[in-house]
Design an enzyme around this catalytic site. Structure first.
Site, PDB file in Angstrom:
ATOM      1  CG  ASP A 132      49.709  17.882 -22.802  1.00 34.69           C
ATOM      2  OD1 ASP A 132      50.436  18.900 -22.722  1.00 34.69           O
ATOM      3  OD2 ASP A 132      49.777  16.931 -22.001  1.00 34.69           O
ATOM      4  CG  HIS A 160      53.590  14.666 -22.537  1.00 33.54           C
ATOM      5  ND1 HIS A 160      54.026  13.504 -23.133  1.00 33.54           N
ATOM      6  CD2 HIS A 160      52.679  14.275 -21.615  1.00 33.54           C
ATOM      7  CE1 HIS A 160      53.413  12.461 -22.587  1.00 33.54           C
ATOM      8  NE2 HIS A 160      52.586  12.910 -21.647  1.00 33.54           N
ATOM      9  N   PRO A 167      32.471  -1.288 -23.189  1.00 36.02           N
ATOM     10  CG  PRO A 167      31.047  -2.344 -24.700  1.00 36.02           C
ATOM     11  CD  PRO A 167      32.483  -2.249 -24.290  1.00 36.02           C
ATOM     12  NE  ARG A 168      32.766   2.019 -17.515  1.00 32.91           N
ATOM     13  CZ  ARG A 168      33.734   2.444 -18.331  1.00 32.91           C
ATOM     14  NH1 ARG A 168      34.017   1.769 -19.440  1.00 32.91           N
ATOM     15  NH2 ARG A 168      34.425   3.536 -18.043  1.00 32.91           N
TER      16      ARG A 168
END
Length: 336
Positions: free
Chosen positions: A275, A299, A195-196
């Site tokens: 994807d 993908h 977290p930031r």
């Protein structure tokens, strides 16, 4: 298909140190998936060999000091690693390194594993936005109607005024948000292992997912595959998502519990744009192919016209640093 050496005793086996031409052993050897003359500005102090996953090795793998794995050839790419006894650097051309980590554990101490952070940001972010827009606006249905010669109008959801939750806010997650900005989303929520605070707002810890999931109309998964993220989007995660929400996975297939997702899709409560899948490649007849409300691409987040120039720039910079004895970029781990 691997070559059969049994009918030609004079042809060396790919694991043989004689499988490539003799070379100058005075310079550190780099194995590259592109011919060296196709990468401008490579340092002169190294020897280069081109290998893109073929049966025969270009030189004795034990001589290789810097190894860049071939792109999109995971099984072939790890094959020479056990024989690379003098390796210093393993460079992937993918952001995720889950396919190479088991082989890395068997290497001598001090080998640096570097990923391709930044190479796929633009391409994967483009695809994530494509999947979001195509799913919300019902593009697969329009294509099927076109094939049937049918004109089907109606109202469909827009991305404007929606809340988007990005799970895995690294360089690709940030690039996805860059592309969301012009679409007038109500807000973008961010979650990451670390977290930031960013200029755009807070990046919440993973522990906040249970609180944030019910607030999101679109949830985008772009985490690496680790023991902590395997099955992250399981039954509890999916149950916390808002009715009618869209799950977009451009991370790795096993980040999502396929059976739990199928249960939600079958009720029509959630939609998905994938994807990546688990299993992958998705076999014919798998229920995901025909589940309601799902869009599947095979993908293709990374392989686009944006890949090659960025991959070559990364290799040129890393090899320059390696030859000069400077710190490498994007070191994920060092064997101990």
């Amino acid at each position: 298909m691997s070559a059969d050496h049994s009918d030609n005793p004079d042809k060396p086996h790919p694991d043989s140190p004689l499988s490539g031409p003799p070379s100058d052993t005075s310079r550190p050897l780099a194995w590259l998936p592109f011919p060296a003359d196709e990468i401008d500005g490579l340092p002169d102090g190294l020897e280069y060999a081109h290998w893109d996953g073929e049966s025969d090795y270009p030189t004795d793998p034990a001589r290789c000091a810097f190894y860049c794995l071939p792109y999109m050839k995971n099984k072939e790419g790890v094959r020479p690693l056990p024989a690379m006894k003098n390796l210093s650097v393993v460079q992937t051309l993918t952001a995720g390194i889950d396919h190479v980590q088991p082989a890395i554990a068997e290497l001598p101490p001090g080998v640096r594993l570097c990923n391709a952070r930044g190479v796929h940001d633009a391409s994967t972010a483009e695809l994530a936005l494509t999947l979001i827009l195509a799913s919300l606006r019902g593009i697969p249905g329009f294509v099927r109607a076109q094939d049937a010669g049918q004109w089907k109008q109606g109202f469909r959801p827009a991305l404007a005024d929606k809340s988007v939750l990005i799970v895995g806010y690294g360089s690709i997650g940030s690039a996805i948000e860059d592309r969301l900005v012009p679409f007038e989303c109500e807000r973008v929520l961010r979650v990451a292992r670390s977290p930031r605070t960013t200029e755009r707002g807070p990046v919440h810890p993973i522990d906040d997912l249970s609180r944030l999931l019910p607030e999101a109309d679109v949830v985008v998964l772009v985490t690496p595959l680790t023991p902590a993220t395997r099955g992250l989007a399981g039954a509890d995660f999916l149950a916390r998502m808002k009715d009618g929400a869209l799950l977009v996975n451009v991370a790795r297939g096993p980040v999502v519990d396929t059976e739990a997702l199928l249960a939600e899709l079958e009720t029509g409560r959630l939609r998905a744009a994938l994807d990546v899948t688990d299993p992958e490649p998705l076999p014919a007849g798998h229920p995901l192919w025909h589940a309601p409300g799902v869009l599947i691409t095979p993908h293709v987040g990374g392989p686009s016209s944006a890949f090659l120039p960025r991959a070559k720039r990364l290799l040129r910079d890393q090899l320059r640093r390696f030859a000069a004895g400077e710190p490498l970029s994007h070191i994920v781990t060092t064997t101990g």
